[in-house]
Design an enzyme around this catalytic site. Structure first.
Site, PDB file in Angstrom:
ATOM      1  N   VAL A  58       0.796  -1.221   0.000  1.00  0.00           N
ATOM      2  CA  VAL A  58       0.000   0.000   0.000  1.00  0.00           C
ATOM      3  C   VAL A  58       0.838   1.286   0.000  1.00  0.00           C
ATOM      4  O   VAL A  58       0.280   2.376  -0.103  1.00  0.00           O
ATOM      5  CB  VAL A  58      -0.963   0.042   1.210  1.00  0.00           C
ATOM      6  CG1 VAL A  58      -2.028  -1.030   1.080  1.00  0.00           C
ATOM      7  CG2 VAL A  58      -0.207  -0.095   2.521  1.00  0.00           C
ATOM      8  N   TYR A  59       2.141   1.182   0.113  1.00  0.00           N
ATOM      9  CA  TYR A  59       2.959   2.399   0.133  1.00  0.00           C
ATOM     10  C   TYR A  59       2.896   3.084  -1.229  1.00  0.00           C
ATOM     11  O   TYR A  59       3.256   2.498  -2.257  1.00  0.00           O
ATOM     12  CB  TYR A  59       4.410   2.090   0.488  1.00  0.00           C
ATOM     13  CG  TYR A  59       4.629   1.627   1.914  1.00  0.00           C
ATOM     14  CD1 TYR A  59       3.616   1.707   2.875  1.00  0.00           C
ATOM     15  CD2 TYR A  59       5.857   1.113   2.319  1.00  0.00           C
ATOM     16  CE1 TYR A  59       3.815   1.292   4.174  1.00  0.00           C
ATOM     17  CE2 TYR A  59       6.073   0.700   3.625  1.00  0.00           C
ATOM     18  CZ  TYR A  59       5.048   0.785   4.544  1.00  0.00           C
ATOM     19  OH  TYR A  59       5.256   0.362   5.831  1.00  0.00           O
ATOM     20  N   SER A  60       2.437   4.316  -1.207  1.00  0.00           N
ATOM     21  CA  SER A  60       2.252   5.095  -2.440  1.00  0.00           C
ATOM     22  C   SER A  60       1.454   4.302  -3.468  1.00  0.00           C
ATOM     23  O   SER A  60       1.742   4.328  -4.663  1.00  0.00           O
ATOM     24  CB  SER A  60       3.600   5.531  -3.018  1.00  0.00           C
ATOM     25  OG  SER A  60       4.314   6.336  -2.116  1.00  0.00           O
ATOM     26  N   ALA A  61       0.433   3.581  -2.964  1.00  0.00           N
ATOM     27  CA  ALA A  61      -0.473   2.798  -3.815  1.00  0.00           C
ATOM     28  C   ALA A  61       0.287   1.816  -4.712  1.00  0.00           C
ATOM     29  O   ALA A  61      -0.095   1.588  -5.872  1.00  0.00           O
ATOM     30  CB  ALA A  61      -1.341   3.729  -4.658  1.00  0.00           C
ATOM     31  N   GLY A  62       1.364   1.238  -4.185  1.00  0.00           N
ATOM     32  CA  GLY A  62       2.149   0.263  -4.930  1.00  0.00           C
ATOM     33  C   GLY A  62       3.352   0.834  -5.632  1.00  0.00           C
ATOM     34  O   GLY A  62       4.231   0.091  -6.097  1.00  0.00           O
TER      35      GLY A  62
END
Length: 367
Positions: A58-62
């Site tokens: 989920v970091y920066s939406a992948g």
């Protein structure tokens, strides 16, 4: 000590640096690091001998995983690095199947991370957060299948109760299945709560602790003053009376904002910062370096997650490995940050003489 003072992660053969590079900032243009800065951080860490890099789906939406995969491919460093990623927080809205610890989401999480990281295996896979729903048996079976398929090598737990982790570890040992090797939780001079159950659980089951937020969302750098206390009520990160979320973490997804909101800004916490600053001044180091040095040397800690949005911040964090704290400094820091005497811990933490009819009894760990 430096980044090549390697350690094993828990009771395993996975060899990691004492500081792990957290990549939550990668791809976060607004508050973190863009492509150029992220690559500079990656290069600086690897060039210094660091080998443990942590990300999440989920970091920066992948985007964080995609960038890390590109950096590894470009530098041909994949086989030199220990790559950790996670699943658990929702990757999107519209269905409950894209979050949690169920078999379907873990499988989708692993497959998606492998694709974004441009690799065919993940060294360390974390359950990012406990969903309070999925049975421990299902989590264990799903992760066992992933290990046996060669998609992950090891696994561990983050933001999960000690009893649940202990259940998985016990079931794995009893049935001869792959056991967890690590724990990842917030741990700092501001928050020592994991010392009550999680650190002891780690010692019992061979789980190495990898603390996150060792600087307590920046509070232990000394950059905030007591004027922030008056703002705390407006930044709790908790739902207001209407059910919406106030400043802090804006929704259920990890977006890089301070998940603690203003809960860090208390008189007690600033008292801790005052002691930290005094110790740092006495030994000629920064508060951040002293705070990191304290965490790195705590019992049960295998590696400590550090995050940076600039290369000079990363260099300052690495410099903490040279900090030496004597017994007097450790005592002052310990007294300032001691946990309250909670029930039932205060009972069995009485001096051993009082528990054994006046006799002094030493455990095997103390011999």
């Amino acid at each position: 000590m430096d980044l090549t003072s390697y350690r094993t992660l828990g009771k395993s053969g996975l060899i990691v640096s004492p500081l792990a590079l957290g990549t939550m900032t990668f791809g976060a243009e607004r508050w973190g690091a863009g492509d150029k800065t992220s690559r500079a951080l990656f290069d600086a860490y690897v060039d210094a001998g660091g080998n443990f890099i942590d990300t999440a789906d989920v970091y920066s939406a992948g985007r964080s995983e995609e960038m890390l995969g590109a950096f590894m491919a470009d530098s041909a460093t994949r086989n030199r690095l220990v790559i950790a990623t996670k699943s658990g927080f929702p990757r999107g809205q519209g269905t409950p199947l894209w979050g949690g610890n169920g078999a379907k989401n873990i499988r989708m999480g692993i497959e998606g991370s492998l694709k974004r990281l441009n690799t065919d295996y993940i060294d360390m896979y974390w359950m990012h957060v406990w969903d309070r729903t999925t049975p421990a048996e299902e989590v264990l079976q799903t992760l066992t299948d992933a290990v046996r398929a060669g998609k992950i090598l090891h696994y561990g737990f983050s933001n999960t109760p000690a009893w649940y982790v202990a259940k998985v570890a016990t079931l794995a040992e009893a049935h001869g299945l792959p056991r967890p090797i690590g724990l990842q939780y917030a741990y700092s001079l501001i928050d020592r709560g994991i010392e009550l159950d999680l650190i002891p659980a780690g010692a019992e089951f061979g789980l190495g602790m990898v603390p996150w937020s060792p600087l307590a969302a920046g509070l232990l750098t000394g950059k905030y003053g007591r004027d922030k206390i008056s703002d705390a009520g407006r930044a709790t990160g908790l739902p207001d009376k209407a059910g919406s979320v106030t400043e802090g973490e804006s929704d259920g997804r990890l977006n890089g904002d301070n998940p603690f909101g203003g809960m860090l800004f208390t008189e007690h916490n600033f008292d801790v910062v005052d002691v930290l600053k005094a110790v740092a001044s006495e030994i000629g180091r920064s508060p951040a370096e002293v705070a990191l040095a304290w965490v790195v040397k705590r019992p049960g800690v295998s590696s400590v997650l550090i995050g940076a949005s600039r290369v000079d911040q990363l260099s300052q964090n690495v410099a903490s490995l040279d900090v030496i704290l004597d017994d007097a400094h450790l005592l002052r820091l310990g007294q300032a940050t001691a946990l309250p005497l909670l029930n039932p811990y205060f009972i069995f933490n009485l001096p051993s003489k009082s528990l054994f009819g006046g006799y002094q009894v030493r455990s095997w760990q103390a011999v």
